[in-house]
Design a protein around this motif. Sequence first.
Motif, PDB file in Angstrom:
ATOM      1  N   ASP A 362       1.182  -2.542   1.523  1.00  0.00           N
ATOM      2  CA  ASP A 362       0.828  -1.752   0.338  1.00  0.00           C
ATOM      3  C   ASP A 362       0.228  -0.400   0.736  1.00  0.00           C
ATOM      4  O   ASP A 362       0.390   0.595   0.031  1.00  0.00           O
ATOM      5  CB  ASP A 362      -0.102  -2.534  -0.598  1.00  0.00           C
ATOM      6  CG  ASP A 362      -1.368  -2.995   0.091  1.00  0.00           C
ATOM      7  OD1 ASP A 362      -1.268  -3.468   1.246  1.00  0.00           O
ATOM      8  OD2 ASP A 362      -2.456  -2.850  -0.505  1.00  0.00           O
ATOM      9  N   GLN A 366       1.639   3.169  -0.340  1.00  0.00           N
ATOM     10  CA  GLN A 366       0.732   4.129  -0.973  1.00  0.00           C
ATOM     11  C   GLN A 366       0.871   5.514  -0.316  1.00  0.00           C
ATOM     12  O   GLN A 366       0.949   6.522  -0.999  1.00  0.00           O
ATOM     13  CB  GLN A 366      -0.658   3.596  -0.689  1.00  0.00           C
ATOM     14  CG  GLN A 366      -1.757   3.920  -1.634  1.00  0.00           C
ATOM     15  CD  GLN A 366      -3.021   3.227  -1.065  1.00  0.00           C
ATOM     16  OE1 GLN A 366      -3.014   2.004  -0.801  1.00  0.00           O
ATOM     17  NE2 GLN A 366      -4.056   3.997  -0.830  1.00  0.00           N
ATOM     18  N   ALA A 375       7.852   6.415  -2.624  1.00  0.00           N
ATOM     19  CA  ALA A 375       7.427   5.043  -2.311  1.00  0.00           C
ATOM     20  C   ALA A 375       8.636   4.167  -1.990  1.00  0.00           C
ATOM     21  O   ALA A 375       9.030   3.306  -2.766  1.00  0.00           O
ATOM     22  CB  ALA A 375       6.649   4.468  -3.476  1.00  0.00           C
TER      23      ALA A 375
END
Length: 609
Positions: A362, A366, A375
Amino acid sequence: MSSSFPPPPTLATAHSGLPERLVDLGTESKTRLLSKRTLPESVPRQGELPVLPPDTTRAEFNQAIGELQQILGTEHVDINDKPLVDGWYVEHPNTHDAFHIALQDDLVSSAVVYPGTVEEVQAIVRWANKHKIPIYPISMGRNIGYGGTAPRVPGSVVLDLGRRMNRILNVDAENASCLVEPGVSYFALYEEIQRRGLPLWIDTPDVGGGSVLGNAIDRGVGYTPYGDHFANHCGLEIVLPNGELLRTGMGALPGREGADNPTWQSFQPAYGPYADGIFSQSNFGIVVCMGMWLMPEVGHQSYVITFPREEDFPDIVEIIRPLAQQRVLGNIPQLRHAIQELATTAKPKSDFYTGPGPIPRDVIQQHAATLPLGAVSWVFYGTQYGDAASIATQLDIIRKAFSAIPGAKMLFPEDLPADHYLHSRVHVCSGVPVLRELDWLNWVPNAAHLFFSPIVPTRGKDAQVVHDIVVRLHAKYGFDLIPTLCVAGREMHYIVNIVYDRSSLDEKRRAAACMREMIAEAAAEGFGEYRTHILFADMVASTYSWGDNALMRFNETIKDALDPNGILAPGRNGIWPRRFRGKGWEILGSEVEDAIAGRGIGPKSERKA
Ligand code: ADP
């Protein structure tokens, strides 16, 4: 940025130097990397120096080296008794493995010699046979991640062929081929072809400082349609371990009035057994020149396709397979993970994540979200070739095929900022050698890397099996997973880059353990490496065990016939000559970690308890 690091040498002053066009970039790259180094430039060495070849007393060595100095001239024989300096890519050492995974002093030569002619190479080989001293040929010595310039047997004499044998012997514009000596780098060949104004491409790997010859015989790859370097070489000249000189292919047939054969660089196999293969990734001969095909210049268009979801990986592989088999894809494309979008910014990992262990998914997402591609999870780098109309047709087919993956997006160089990595791919995929790929070495301080490179069928479910193995073992050993997949129609090179801090024995031990387990687990699934670091050579060779190790017995039979004194690169690719066999030289299983703990890499009887 600190400017305390002098610019690297140029091609005008060193065969291993940079072309002028890259000096500023090279200086920046060097400064960026070295300013984060915490290791001292060198550390005092232990014990009596130089490290001796096996079964040789110091008096015998001194006597033998004296003879070598007579043959070559003292200025062409360096004794390896000075502090070891790791340097950096362009100013790399020829004394040891700059990216040491064992101790810096473990894989070292006793001396480095610089032959200037084929006759001198032959004389060195005869000298080695007389004194039973192992010799280890390198061309440029930039085989970083695979052992660099280090010999497998400590105390071997390294033959640095490149320094004085670096001529481009011929460029045949009509045949679109060249004939090069070991010290010709991609940079040098490219610059020469530009200087002559020829409409020909070379094929370069990700970084252009390697030897055209050395890379081909180690079966390296590049990214134009001529990217399989060994498949595009044509003709070798080789000094055999007994000092005899051999030409392969059509070169075996003398040309008119003693000239080179006019088809030496035109037809690879000639007549009878195709001998060239046994001189690649082997220790059967010293290649002193090689023919290579060049690609006629053509239109080209590079692009990226991004995929937002991690779990679409096997489906992406399934789509690539038919496109590659049908040869719709113009080159061997790369499928990379979003983590490389972070790493190719040349920023350290600590700019993105300071927590313990690998950077979480994650967090990658980010940060990726703030970068030009957004992303994404997977990024496909491809290039199409031909005239504008045919490229447009190819791109339509490719776009349509990948549109089956939700969120897939195709982008072109003009869609991305000038410093995005795609612009570097445009160069590499059209045969222009660059340096950019070095940027991810800034990921950790004192960065070195090891490659784990299994060959995997181009099938989603097989790709997923290997992916699961490497994800799990990287997590177990605390490394960021940095995969680059070079995907062809039937197999892919699933290349994992373990980047470690070479000042940390703990990181080295973990990197080695991770390698060892990945090799074993992949082999259990039937997947083997195409190339590996010299310390893992025995391990990888031992996985090719079908028929009660029939392949290794065959290799040993050839080795013993060609090299009865076992002088040429013993242990390279796991092939040990008779003189070394059964003496415990192999490094298998956790013995790599033992070496990192300082127990040595010589025969088992000499390793510390
Ligand atoms: P690079 O071209 O990438 O700088 P090297 O010169 O380090 O590569 O060569 C890669 C490996 O291939 C070496 O470690 C050596 O084992 C082998 N090799 C290189 N050049 C020769 C050669 N001319 N003859 C035989 N083996 C070679």
